[in-house]
Scaffold this motif. Structure first.
Motif, PDB file in Angstrom:
ATOM      1  N   LEU A  95       0.835  -1.207   0.000  1.00 22.08           N
ATOM      2  CA  LEU A  95       0.000   0.000   0.000  1.00 22.08           C
ATOM      3  C   LEU A  95       0.871   1.259   0.000  1.00 22.08           C
ATOM      4  O   LEU A  95       0.629   2.195  -0.769  1.00 22.08           O
ATOM      5  CB  LEU A  95      -0.919   0.019   1.218  1.00 22.08           C
ATOM      6  CG  LEU A  95      -2.335  -0.476   1.037  1.00 22.08           C
ATOM      7  CD1 LEU A  95      -3.022  -0.623   2.377  1.00 22.08           C
ATOM      8  CD2 LEU A  95      -3.131   0.384   0.114  1.00 22.08           C
ATOM      9  N   CYS A  96       1.877   1.266   0.852  1.00 22.59           N
ATOM     10  CA  CYS A  96       2.773   2.425   0.928  1.00 22.59           C
ATOM     11  C   CYS A  96       3.518   2.638  -0.387  1.00 22.59           C
ATOM     12  O   CYS A  96       3.668   3.779  -0.850  1.00 22.59           O
ATOM     13  CB  CYS A  96       3.767   2.261   2.071  1.00 22.59           C
ATOM     14  SG  CYS A  96       3.009   2.364   3.694  1.00 22.59           S
ATOM     15  N   ILE A  97       3.972   1.569  -0.999  1.00 24.62           N
ATOM     16  CA  ILE A  97       4.692   1.680  -2.280  1.00 24.62           C
ATOM     17  C   ILE A  97       3.768   2.213  -3.364  1.00 24.62           C
ATOM     18  O   ILE A  97       4.149   3.096  -4.138  1.00 24.62           O
ATOM     19  CB  ILE A  97       5.303   0.324  -2.669  1.00 24.62           C
ATOM     20  CG1 ILE A  97       6.471   0.002  -1.742  1.00 24.62           C
ATOM     21  CG2 ILE A  97       5.751   0.322  -4.129  1.00 24.62           C
ATOM     22  CD1 ILE A  97       6.990  -1.410  -1.863  1.00 24.62           C
ATOM     23  N   TYR A  98       2.551   1.708  -3.430  1.00 28.33           N
ATOM     24  CA  TYR A  98       1.617   2.184  -4.459  1.00 28.33           C
ATOM     25  C   TYR A  98       1.217   3.637  -4.220  1.00 28.33           C
ATOM     26  O   TYR A  98       1.053   4.403  -5.166  1.00 28.33           O
ATOM     27  CB  TYR A  98       0.374   1.283  -4.521  1.00 28.33           C
ATOM     28  CG  TYR A  98       0.563   0.088  -5.417  1.00 28.33           C
ATOM     29  CD1 TYR A  98       0.092   0.092  -6.725  1.00 28.33           C
ATOM     30  CD2 TYR A  98       1.219  -1.045  -4.978  1.00 28.33           C
ATOM     31  CE1 TYR A  98       0.262  -1.000  -7.557  1.00 28.33           C
ATOM     32  CE2 TYR A  98       1.398  -2.147  -5.794  1.00 28.33           C
ATOM     33  CZ  TYR A  98       0.923  -2.119  -7.082  1.00 28.33           C
ATOM     34  OH  TYR A  98       1.090  -3.193  -7.909  1.00 28.33           O
ATOM     35  N   ILE A  99       1.036   4.020  -2.953  1.00 26.41           N
ATOM     36  CA  ILE A  99       0.713   5.422  -2.650  1.00 26.41           C
ATOM     37  C   ILE A  99       1.872   6.324  -3.059  1.00 26.41           C
ATOM     38  O   ILE A  99       1.674   7.362  -3.703  1.00 26.41           O
ATOM     39  CB  ILE A  99       0.359   5.592  -1.164  1.00 26.41           C
ATOM     40  CG1 ILE A  99      -0.996   4.949  -0.876  1.00 26.41           C
ATOM     41  CG2 ILE A  99       0.366   7.059  -0.755  1.00 26.41           C
ATOM     42  CD1 ILE A  99      -1.325   4.819   0.602  1.00 26.41           C
ATOM     43  N   LEU A 100       3.079   5.936  -2.707  1.00 29.29           N
ATOM     44  CA  LEU A 100       4.261   6.711  -3.100  1.00 29.29           C
ATOM     45  C   LEU A 100       4.382   6.795  -4.620  1.00 29.29           C
ATOM     46  O   LEU A 100       4.689   7.852  -5.175  1.00 29.29           O
ATOM     47  CB  LEU A 100       5.511   6.079  -2.496  1.00 29.29           C
ATOM     48  CG  LEU A 100       6.830   6.786  -2.765  1.00 29.29           C
ATOM     49  CD1 LEU A 100       6.821   8.171  -2.145  1.00 29.29           C
ATOM     50  CD2 LEU A 100       7.983   5.960  -2.205  1.00 29.29           C
ATOM     51  N   TYR A 101       4.108   5.697  -5.282  1.00 32.57           N
ATOM     52  CA  TYR A 101       4.132   5.636  -6.742  1.00 32.57           C
ATOM     53  C   TYR A 101       3.109   6.609  -7.343  1.00 32.57           C
ATOM     54  O   TYR A 101       3.418   7.382  -8.250  1.00 32.57           O
ATOM     55  CB  TYR A 101       3.837   4.192  -7.150  1.00 32.57           C
ATOM     56  CG  TYR A 101       3.751   3.910  -8.614  1.00 32.57           C
ATOM     57  CD1 TYR A 101       4.874   3.939  -9.414  1.00 32.57           C
ATOM     58  CD2 TYR A 101       2.534   3.553  -9.193  1.00 32.57           C
ATOM     59  CE1 TYR A 101       4.790   3.641 -10.760  1.00 32.57           C
ATOM     60  CE2 TYR A 101       2.448   3.247 -10.521  1.00 32.57           C
ATOM     61  CZ  TYR A 101       3.577   3.296 -11.317  1.00 32.57           C
ATOM     62  OH  TYR A 101       3.486   2.996 -12.641  1.00 32.57           O
ATOM     63  N   GLY A 102       1.887   6.588  -6.809  1.00 28.67           N
ATOM     64  CA  GLY A 102       0.843   7.486  -7.307  1.00 28.67           C
ATOM     65  C   GLY A 102       1.166   8.944  -7.057  1.00 28.67           C
ATOM     66  O   GLY A 102       0.954   9.802  -7.921  1.00 28.67           O
ATOM     67  N   VAL A 103       1.709   9.254  -5.892  1.00 26.42           N
ATOM     68  CA  VAL A 103       2.087  10.638  -5.572  1.00 26.42           C
ATOM     69  C   VAL A 103       3.221  11.095  -6.486  1.00 26.42           C
ATOM     70  O   VAL A 103       3.208  12.217  -6.992  1.00 26.42           O
ATOM     71  CB  VAL A 103       2.465  10.776  -4.079  1.00 26.42           C
ATOM     72  CG1 VAL A 103       3.129  12.108  -3.794  1.00 26.42           C
ATOM     73  CG2 VAL A 103       1.231  10.599  -3.209  1.00 26.42           C
ATOM     74  N   PHE A 104       4.190  10.233  -6.713  1.00 31.84           N
ATOM     75  CA  PHE A 104       5.302  10.578  -7.601  1.00 31.84           C
ATOM     76  C   PHE A 104       4.803  10.869  -9.013  1.00 31.84           C
ATOM     77  O   PHE A 104       5.142  11.900  -9.602  1.00 31.84           O
ATOM     78  CB  PHE A 104       6.338   9.454  -7.632  1.00 31.84           C
ATOM     79  CG  PHE A 104       7.390   9.642  -8.681  1.00 31.84           C
ATOM     80  CD1 PHE A 104       8.391  10.582  -8.505  1.00 31.84           C
ATOM     81  CD2 PHE A 104       7.364   8.901  -9.846  1.00 31.84           C
ATOM     82  CE1 PHE A 104       9.365  10.775  -9.479  1.00 31.84           C
ATOM     83  CE2 PHE A 104       8.329   9.078 -10.819  1.00 31.84           C
ATOM     84  CZ  PHE A 104       9.328  10.021 -10.639  1.00 31.84           C
ATOM     85  N   ILE A 105       4.001   9.985  -9.555  1.00 40.23           N
ATOM     86  CA  ILE A 105       3.474  10.188 -10.910  1.00 40.23           C
ATOM     87  C   ILE A 105       2.599  11.437 -10.944  1.00 40.23           C
ATOM     88  O   ILE A 105       2.735  12.285 -11.828  1.00 40.23           O
ATOM     89  CB  ILE A 105       2.677   8.953 -11.377  1.00 40.23           C
ATOM     90  CG1 ILE A 105       3.639   7.822 -11.702  1.00 40.23           C
ATOM     91  CG2 ILE A 105       1.823   9.269 -12.603  1.00 40.23           C
ATOM     92  CD1 ILE A 105       2.973   6.535 -12.073  1.00 40.23           C
ATOM     93  N   GLY A 106       1.704  11.561  -9.982  1.00 40.25           N
ATOM     94  CA  GLY A 106       0.793  12.699  -9.967  1.00 40.25           C
ATOM     95  C   GLY A 106       1.505  14.028  -9.837  1.00 40.25           C
ATOM     96  O   GLY A 106       1.228  14.970 -10.587  1.00 40.25           O
ATOM     97  N   TYR A 107       2.430  14.121  -8.912  1.00 42.72           N
ATOM     98  CA  TYR A 107       3.130  15.382  -8.713  1.00 42.72           C
ATOM     99  C   TYR A 107       4.007  15.711  -9.909  1.00 42.72           C
ATOM    100  O   TYR A 107       4.037  16.855 -10.361  1.00 42.72           O
ATOM    101  CB  TYR A 107       3.963  15.339  -7.426  1.00 42.72           C
ATOM    102  CG  TYR A 107       4.534  16.684  -7.071  1.00 42.72           C
ATOM    103  CD1 TYR A 107       3.729  17.667  -6.530  1.00 42.72           C
ATOM    104  CD2 TYR A 107       5.862  16.981  -7.330  1.00 42.72           C
ATOM    105  CE1 TYR A 107       4.239  18.916  -6.219  1.00 42.72           C
ATOM    106  CE2 TYR A 107       6.380  18.230  -7.018  1.00 42.72           C
ATOM    107  CZ  TYR A 107       5.566  19.185  -6.465  1.00 42.72           C
ATOM    108  OH  TYR A 107       6.069  20.413  -6.181  1.00 42.72           O
ATOM    109  N   SER A 108       4.708  14.726 -10.433  1.00 37.28           N
ATOM    110  CA  SER A 108       5.590  14.968 -11.576  1.00 37.28           C
ATOM    111  C   SER A 108       4.818  15.461 -12.791  1.00 37.28           C
ATOM    112  O   SER A 108       5.199  16.436 -13.433  1.00 37.28           O
ATOM    113  CB  SER A 108       6.348  13.687 -11.952  1.00 37.28           C
ATOM    114  OG  SER A 108       7.143  13.235 -10.899  1.00 37.28           O
ATOM    115  N   ILE A 109       3.734  14.789 -13.100  1.00 39.10           N
ATOM    116  CA  ILE A 109       2.961  15.149 -14.286  1.00 39.10           C
ATOM    117  C   ILE A 109       2.217  16.461 -14.084  1.00 39.10           C
ATOM    118  O   ILE A 109       2.205  17.312 -14.972  1.00 39.10           O
ATOM    119  CB  ILE A 109       2.017  14.000 -14.681  1.00 39.10           C
ATOM    120  CG1 ILE A 109       2.856  12.830 -15.195  1.00 39.10           C
ATOM    121  CG2 ILE A 109       0.997  14.452 -15.716  1.00 39.10           C
ATOM    122  CD1 ILE A 109       2.091  11.586 -15.498  1.00 39.10           C
ATOM    123  N   SER A 110       1.610  16.668 -12.926  1.00 38.97           N
ATOM    124  CA  SER A 110       0.895  17.921 -12.673  1.00 38.97           C
ATOM    125  C   SER A 110       1.844  19.107 -12.660  1.00 38.97           C
ATOM    126  O   SER A 110       1.524  20.171 -13.176  1.00 38.97           O
ATOM    127  CB  SER A 110       0.143  17.845 -11.340  1.00 38.97           C
ATOM    128  OG  SER A 110      -0.855  16.868 -11.410  1.00 38.97           O
TER     129      SER A 110
END
Length: 130
Positions: A95-110
């Motif tokens: 869960l922590c890895i997927y959350i970190l993954y989503g935050v990384f992708i989201g922040y980078s792209i946004s």
């Protein structure tokens, strides 16, 4: 540290035959395929959610992908136990890895989308003032 009983080779289980998938070459191929899938996941975020500038959208995006992999796609992976059968360490760490993954992708792209929009607006402003 053995935080998770899941390894990258899980991705090859439904499609690849032979013992090679459980060895070093299997890990290399799995990591490469995860990279390709990450590009698709990033493009999907870009198309659907790039306009959101909050960390919580990336957080939710990571949770969504965790649910897709561990709930929806679970029957595709014969060696992946159901959520009720997985150890707590595996659930929490994944869960922590997927959350970190989503935050990384989201922040980078946004962030990149906002930078491009700012650049376009400044170019339009300079063109209008000439």
């Amino acid at each position: 540290f053995s935080f998770s009983v899941i390894n990258p080779n899980m991705l090859l289980d439904p499609w690849a035959l032979g013992d090679w998938k459980d060895k070093g070459i299997g890990v290399i191929v799995s990591v490469f395929l995860i990279g390709v899938l990450s590009i698709v996941v990033g493009l999907l975020y870009y198309v659907l959610l790039k306009k959101f500038k909050t960390i919580w959208i990336g957080f939710a995006y990571g949770l969504l992908w965790w649910a897709i992999v561990f709930v929806v796609l679970n029957p595709l992976f014969p060696n992946l136990k159901t959520i009720g059968e997985l150890p707590a360490n595996t659930i929490i760490s994944s869960l922590c890895i997927y959350i970190l993954y989503g935050v990384f992708i989201g922040y980078s792209i946004s962030f990149e989308a906002a930078e491009l929009q700012t650049k376009d607006e400044s170019t339009d402003f300079q063109t209008a003032n000439k």
